[in-house]
Design a protein around this motif. Structure first.
Motif, PDB file in Angstrom:
ATOM      1  N   GLU A 103     130.001  57.890  66.353  1.00 35.62           N
ATOM      2  CA  GLU A 103     128.883  57.723  65.403  1.00 35.62           C
ATOM      3  C   GLU A 103     129.265  58.069  63.959  1.00 35.62           C
ATOM      4  O   GLU A 103     128.543  58.786  63.268  1.00 35.62           O
ATOM      5  CB  GLU A 103     127.677  58.552  65.856  1.00 35.62           C
ATOM      6  N   ASP A 106     129.505  53.316  59.119  1.00 32.08           N
ATOM      7  CA  ASP A 106     128.313  52.673  58.539  1.00 32.08           C
ATOM      8  C   ASP A 106     128.331  51.155  58.687  1.00 32.08           C
ATOM      9  O   ASP A 106     127.291  50.507  58.684  1.00 32.08           O
ATOM     10  CB  ASP A 106     128.235  52.967  57.026  1.00 32.08           C
ATOM     11  N   LYS A 132     127.152  54.521  63.565  1.00 32.81           N
ATOM     12  CA  LYS A 132     125.940  55.321  63.339  1.00 32.81           C
ATOM     13  C   LYS A 132     124.746  54.494  63.809  1.00 32.81           C
ATOM     14  O   LYS A 132     124.833  53.265  63.896  1.00 32.81           O
ATOM     15  CB  LYS A 132     125.790  55.612  61.838  1.00 32.81           C
ATOM     16  N   THR A 134     122.302  53.746  62.168  1.00 33.53           N
ATOM     17  CA  THR A 134     121.877  52.907  61.039  1.00 33.53           C
ATOM     18  C   THR A 134     122.930  51.865  60.657  1.00 33.53           C
ATOM     19  O   THR A 134     122.784  51.170  59.655  1.00 33.53           O
ATOM     20  CB  THR A 134     121.637  53.808  59.818  1.00 33.53           C
ATOM     21  N   TYR A 136     125.543  48.745  60.185  1.00 31.61           N
ATOM     22  CA  TYR A 136     125.553  47.281  60.231  1.00 31.61           C
ATOM     23  C   TYR A 136     126.742  46.857  61.079  1.00 31.61           C
ATOM     24  O   TYR A 136     127.847  47.365  60.892  1.00 31.61           O
ATOM     25  CB  TYR A 136     125.729  46.688  58.827  1.00 31.61           C
ATOM     26  N   LYS A 189     122.127  45.080  63.891  1.00 29.72           N
ATOM     27  CA  LYS A 189     121.881  46.522  63.960  1.00 29.72           C
ATOM     28  C   LYS A 189     121.889  46.887  65.448  1.00 29.72           C
ATOM     29  O   LYS A 189     121.528  46.044  66.283  1.00 29.72           O
ATOM     30  CB  LYS A 189     120.493  46.863  63.393  1.00 29.72           C
TER      31      LYS A 189
END
Length: 194
Positions: A103, A106, A132, A134, A136, A189
Motif C-alpha cells: 500500500e 499512488d 494505496k 486511493t 490510480y 481505482k
C-alpha cells in the motif's frame, strides 16, 4: 529476431512518442508532483523517465522489469535524461512479485503489459498489494486492430476485454481514453467493497 538493444532503442524512439505521448498519458491519469509511482514492465524507461520528471524531488518511481538488457538500457537512458536518478528505484523482478512495500503506490502503470501476463490473478494481487486505496491504476495497451508494429492481433485485448479483466480483478474503470492511434488508456481505482 531483433536484438534487445534495437528493441530498446525503438521503445524510446520519437516515432513511438508520436503514437502515444507518455506525458499526456500520465497527466490524464492524474500523475502529479510528490507521488510514488510504479512502472510495471518498465522496459528501457519510456514511461519511467517522464514519471520521475513529473513526480520531482519528493516523489519516487519504481521501475520493474525482469529483462536484464532492458534494465541496462533503462540505466543508460536515465543517465542521458534530465530525470533525477535518486527518485528512480530499479527492481529486476517479475511483475507479479515486485517487492514494493505494501500500500505504498499512488499510481500503478502497466503499458503494453496486460496482454503478455500469463498469471493475471497473481499480477492483479500484486497490483492491489502495492496500491494505496486511493491509487490510480493505469492500463495502456494496443487497440485490437491490425498495425504494422506491436503484438499479433490474436494476442491483443480489446478495451472491453481489458475492462472485463480489470473489473473481475477488483478494479473499477473511472476513465477510458484514446492514447494515440494504436493504444487505449484505462484509468481505474481499486473497487471499494461495500
Amino acid at each position: 529476431m531483433e536484438n534487445h538493444s534495437d528493441r530498446a532503442k525503438f521503445l524510446m524512439s520519437e516515432e513511438r512518442k508520436q503514437w502515444h505521448n507518455p506525458e499526456t498519458i500520465l497527466t490524464c491519469a492524474g500523475a502529479t508532483k510528490g507521488m510514488t509511482m510504479a512502472d510495471l514492465g518498465s522496459g528501457p524507461g519510456f514511461f519511467t523517465i517522464p514519471m520521475a520528471q513529473m513526480t520531482g524531488e519528493k516523489g519516487l518511481v519504481y521501475a520493474v522489469d525482469s529483462n536484464e538488457s532492458m534494465l541496462e538500457s533503462l540505466k543508460e537512458n536515465i543517465s542521458k535524461s534530465e530525470a533525477n536518478p535518486r527518485v528512480i528505484k530499479i527492481i529486476k523482478s517479475d511483475v507479479c512479485h515486485t517487492g514494493i512495500p505494501i500500500e505504498s503506490v499512488d499510481l500503478v502503470l502497466f503499458a503494453n503489459v496486460l496482454h503478455e501476463v500469463d498469471d493475471r490473478k497473481a499480477f492483479f494481487q500484486e497490483v492491489k498489494r502495492i496500491s494505496k486505496l486511493t491509487a490510480y491504476i493505469v492500463d495502456v495497451d494496443w487497440k485490437k486492430i491490425q498495425t504494422e508494429h506491436g503484438p499479433p492481433l490474436e494476442s491483443r485485448l480489446s478495451e472491453d476485454e481489458a475492462k472485463q479483466i480489470l473489473s473481475e480483478s477488483g478494479f473499477t474503470v473511472v476513465k477510458q481514453t484514446d492514447a494515440g492511434p494504436y493504444h487505449y488508456e484505462l484509468i481505474c481505482k481499486p473497487t471499494v467493497q461495500s
